[in-house]
Write a protein that holds these residues in place. Structure first.
Motif, PDB file in Angstrom:
ATOM      1  N   ALA A  59       0.852  -1.193   0.000  1.00 28.94           N
ATOM      2  CA  ALA A  59       0.000   0.000   0.000  1.00 28.94           C
ATOM      3  C   ALA A  59       0.884   1.239   0.000  1.00 28.94           C
ATOM      4  N   TYR A  60       0.505   2.213  -0.808  1.00 30.70           N
ATOM      5  CA  TYR A  60       1.244   3.473  -0.916  1.00 30.70           C
ATOM      6  C   TYR A  60       0.294   4.618  -0.570  1.00 30.70           C
ATOM      7  N   PRO A  61       0.210   5.005   0.694  1.00 30.01           N
ATOM      8  CA  PRO A  61      -0.704   6.088   1.071  1.00 30.01           C
ATOM      9  C   PRO A  61      -0.217   7.446   0.575  1.00 30.01           C
ATOM     10  N   ASP A  62      -1.160   8.334   0.308  1.00 32.02           N
ATOM     11  CA  ASP A  62      -0.862   9.718  -0.048  1.00 32.02           C
ATOM     12  C   ASP A  62      -0.998  10.594   1.182  1.00 32.02           C
ATOM     13  N   GLY A  63       0.033  11.366   1.495  1.00 34.60           N
ATOM     14  CA  GLY A  63      -0.090  12.371   2.533  1.00 34.60           C
ATOM     15  C   GLY A  63      -0.927  13.545   2.034  1.00 34.60           C
ATOM     16  N   VAL A  64      -1.465  14.316   2.965  1.00 35.73           N
ATOM     17  CA  VAL A  64      -2.236  15.512   2.606  1.00 35.73           C
ATOM     18  C   VAL A  64      -1.271  16.637   2.245  1.00 35.73           C
ATOM     19  N   ASP A  65      -1.519  17.280   1.111  1.00 36.77           N
ATOM     20  CA  ASP A  65      -0.643  18.348   0.614  1.00 36.77           C
ATOM     21  C   ASP A  65       0.801  17.881   0.498  1.00 36.77           C
ATOM     22  N   GLY A  66       0.971  16.611   0.147  1.00 32.42           N
ATOM     23  CA  GLY A  66       2.302  16.088  -0.150  1.00 32.42           C
ATOM     24  C   GLY A  66       3.098  15.591   1.024  1.00 32.42           C
ATOM     25  N   GLY A  67       2.510  15.587   2.237  1.00 32.76           N
ATOM     26  CA  GLY A  67       3.310  15.172   3.385  1.00 32.76           C
ATOM     27  C   GLY A  67       2.514  14.441   4.443  1.00 32.76           C
ATOM     28  N   PHE A  68       3.261  13.792   5.341  1.00 36.60           N
ATOM     29  CA  PHE A  68       2.682  13.118   6.500  1.00 36.60           C
ATOM     30  C   PHE A  68       3.005  13.906   7.767  1.00 36.60           C
ATOM     31  N   ASN A  69       2.097  13.877   8.721  1.00 32.62           N
ATOM     32  CA  ASN A  69       2.302  14.527  10.012  1.00 32.62           C
ATOM     33  C   ASN A  69       3.178  13.609  10.865  1.00 32.62           C
ATOM     34  N   ALA A  70       4.459  13.679  10.614  1.00 33.66           N
ATOM     35  CA  ALA A  70       5.411  12.776  11.261  1.00 33.66           C
ATOM     36  C   ALA A  70       6.041  13.450  12.476  1.00 33.66           C
ATOM     37  N   LEU A  71       7.267  13.092  12.798  1.00 30.37           N
ATOM     38  CA  LEU A  71       7.883  13.561  14.037  1.00 30.37           C
ATOM     39  C   LEU A  71       8.398  14.993  13.950  1.00 30.37           C
ATOM     40  N   ILE A  72       8.727  15.445  12.753  1.00 30.67           N
ATOM     41  CA  ILE A  72       9.249  16.795  12.571  1.00 30.67           C
ATOM     42  C   ILE A  72       8.286  17.654  11.766  1.00 30.67           C
ATOM     43  N   CYS A  73       7.793  17.133  10.685  1.00 30.26           N
ATOM     44  CA  CYS A  73       6.833  17.807   9.825  1.00 30.26           C
ATOM     45  C   CYS A  73       6.012  16.715   9.145  1.00 30.26           C
ATOM     46  N   CYS A  74       5.089  16.765   8.329  1.00 26.92           N
ATOM     47  CA  CYS A  74       4.705  17.933   7.581  1.00 26.92           C
ATOM     48  C   CYS A  74       3.177  17.930   7.545  1.00 26.92           C
ATOM     49  N   GLY A  75       2.548  18.864   8.233  1.00 26.01           N
ATOM     50  CA  GLY A  75       1.110  18.941   8.256  1.00 26.01           C
ATOM     51  C   GLY A  75       0.540  18.696   9.634  1.00 26.01           C
ATOM     52  N   ALA A  76      -0.808  18.616   9.695  1.00 30.70           N
ATOM     53  CA  ALA A  76      -1.496  18.467  10.980  1.00 30.70           C
ATOM     54  C   ALA A  76      -2.545  17.368  10.958  1.00 30.70           C
ATOM     55  N   GLU A  77      -2.554  16.545   9.913  1.00 27.99           N
ATOM     56  CA  GLU A  77      -3.547  15.478   9.820  1.00 27.99           C
ATOM     57  C   GLU A  77      -3.255  14.362  10.824  1.00 27.99           C
ATOM     58  N   ASP A  78      -4.287  13.601  11.166  1.00 26.69           N
ATOM     59  CA  ASP A  78      -4.096  12.448  12.040  1.00 26.69           C
ATOM     60  C   ASP A  78      -3.708  11.253  11.164  1.00 26.69           C
ATOM     61  N   ASP A  79      -2.441  11.214  10.784  1.00 22.53           N
ATOM     62  CA  ASP A  79      -1.985  10.153   9.898  1.00 22.53           C
ATOM     63  C   ASP A  79      -1.843   8.819  10.610  1.00 22.53           C
ATOM     64  N   VAL A  80      -1.723   8.823  11.916  1.00 17.62           N
ATOM     65  CA  VAL A  80      -1.749   7.554  12.656  1.00 17.62           C
ATOM     66  C   VAL A  80      -3.124   6.914  12.498  1.00 17.62           C
ATOM     67  N   ALA A  81      -4.187   7.710  12.637  1.00 12.02           N
ATOM     68  CA  ALA A  81      -5.538   7.183  12.433  1.00 12.02           C
ATOM     69  C   ALA A  81      -5.717   6.681  10.999  1.00 12.02           C
ATOM     70  N   PHE A  82      -5.145   7.390  10.034  1.00 12.32           N
ATOM     71  CA  PHE A  82      -5.210   6.967   8.640  1.00 12.32           C
ATOM     72  C   PHE A  82      -4.562   5.588   8.474  1.00 12.32           C
ATOM     73  N   LEU A  83      -3.394   5.399   9.040  1.00 13.20           N
ATOM     74  CA  LEU A  83      -2.706   4.116   8.907  1.00 13.20           C
ATOM     75  C   LEU A  83      -3.466   3.002   9.614  1.00 13.20           C
ATOM     76  N   LYS A  84      -4.063   3.306  10.752  1.00 16.32           N
ATOM     77  CA  LYS A  84      -4.877   2.295  11.433  1.00 16.32           C
ATOM     78  C   LYS A  84      -6.086   1.909  10.583  1.00 16.32           C
ATOM     79  N   ALA A  85      -6.735   2.901   9.976  1.00 14.76           N
ATOM     80  CA  ALA A  85      -7.906   2.621   9.143  1.00 14.76           C
ATOM     81  C   ALA A  85      -7.510   1.834   7.897  1.00 14.76           C
TER      82      ALA A  85
END
Length: 282
Positions: A92-118
């Motif tokens: 699976a190749y998820p798309d981050g919102v606006d080109g990025g994932f809300n990771a440890l340093i950057c990028c964005g404010a989405e709940d990407d952990v919830a996305f990965l769980k779903a």
């Protein structure tokens, strides 16, 4: 100005590649799937190998892109689909919102952990993914997101593989910010990466917090690669490859903005071998 944190070297203005046709029905081949996560539609590409029927549970690799990027651009670069076709797993190749994932340093404010769980939950229930053999990998921002997922998506990922990314940022200042259940880690970094010192310090912190004892050194067959391994108190493993003459790249990739075709190792091969040897510990 682009703000990429640890992913700064991955910044690019390349256009997005066209996506695969929309598809929701389980079948071999390539699919573009969507999920509603907190009221936002999230998308990911899914590759199922030829001959996949869903009759037997199979492993899943979730591969996360650099910033700014897309799942399609990472897919074209790392060639994980060919490995999936050879060994019979889903990618699976998820798309981050606006080109990025809300990771440890950057990028964005989405709940990407919830996305990965779903995402992983849907593939377990609808695509016969083996819940004990789910893995996360990524490069740069996607590698950072792999570490965040290892810690915050408790019980989902058996192992992660971080390429040119690491365990750093404000969250990691908390000594308790480690997985509640065992998650094995492979790290592949270049000593010439501008963020190498951050990655190295983060791995040392990870090993200290998880009580990891070094394993005997094993030769790599080249003076361009250093390899370190450790077994942690919870039973998980840490395996680190340092490519001495490489920068912020995916070693062994033949094309793409972060490809390093002349590297002495092929990250995609090493990652799958590590994942195959590390089902979820219970």
């Amino acid at each position: 100005m682009l703000v990429c944190g640890l992913a700064l070297a991955a910044c690019s203005s390349a256009p997005h590649s066209p996506s695969a046709p929309a598809s929701q029905r389980p079948a071999a081949g390539d699919h573009r799937l969507t999920l509603d996560v907190g009221g936002r539609e999230r998308a990911f590409l899914l590759h199922a190998p030829p001959g996949w029927t869903g009759d037997e549970p199979v492993p899943l690799v979730v591969a996360m892109h650099f910033y700014p990027g897309t799942g399609e651009r990472l897919r074209a670069m790392i060639e994980m689909d060919a490995k999936a076709d050879e060994h019979g797993f889903l990618v699976a190749y998820p798309d981050g919102v606006d080109g990025g994932f809300n990771a440890l340093i950057c990028c964005g404010a989405e709940d990407d952990v919830a996305f990965l769980k779903a995402l992983t939950g849907r593939l377990i229930t609808g695509w016969r993914v083996d819940a004990d053999r789910i893995y996360a990998t990524g490069i740069s921002n996607g590698a950072d997101m792999s570490f965040r997922a290892a810690i915050e998506a408790t019980g989902v990922f058996a192992a992660i593989g971080a390429v040119s990314g690491g365990y750093g940022g404000p969250k990691t200042e908390d000594a308790g910010y480690v997985p509640a259940e065992p998650v094995s880690v492979m790290s592949i970094v270049g000593r010439q990466d501008r963020y190498y010192d951050i990655f190295d310090a983060g791995l040392k912190k990870w090993r200290e917090r998880l009580g990891c004892a070094p394993k005997p050194a094993s030769p790599t067959g080249t003076d361009r690669v250093e390899r370190f391994s450790a077994r942690c108190a919870d039973g998980s493993d840490v395996e680190v490859y340092v490519v001495t003459d490489m920068g912020h790249s995916w070693p062994g990739a033949q094309s793409g903005e972060l490809a390093q075709p002349g590297a002495p190792i092929v990250a995609t091969d090493l990652l799958w071998d590590f994942f195959a040897a590390h089902p979820r510990l219970k």
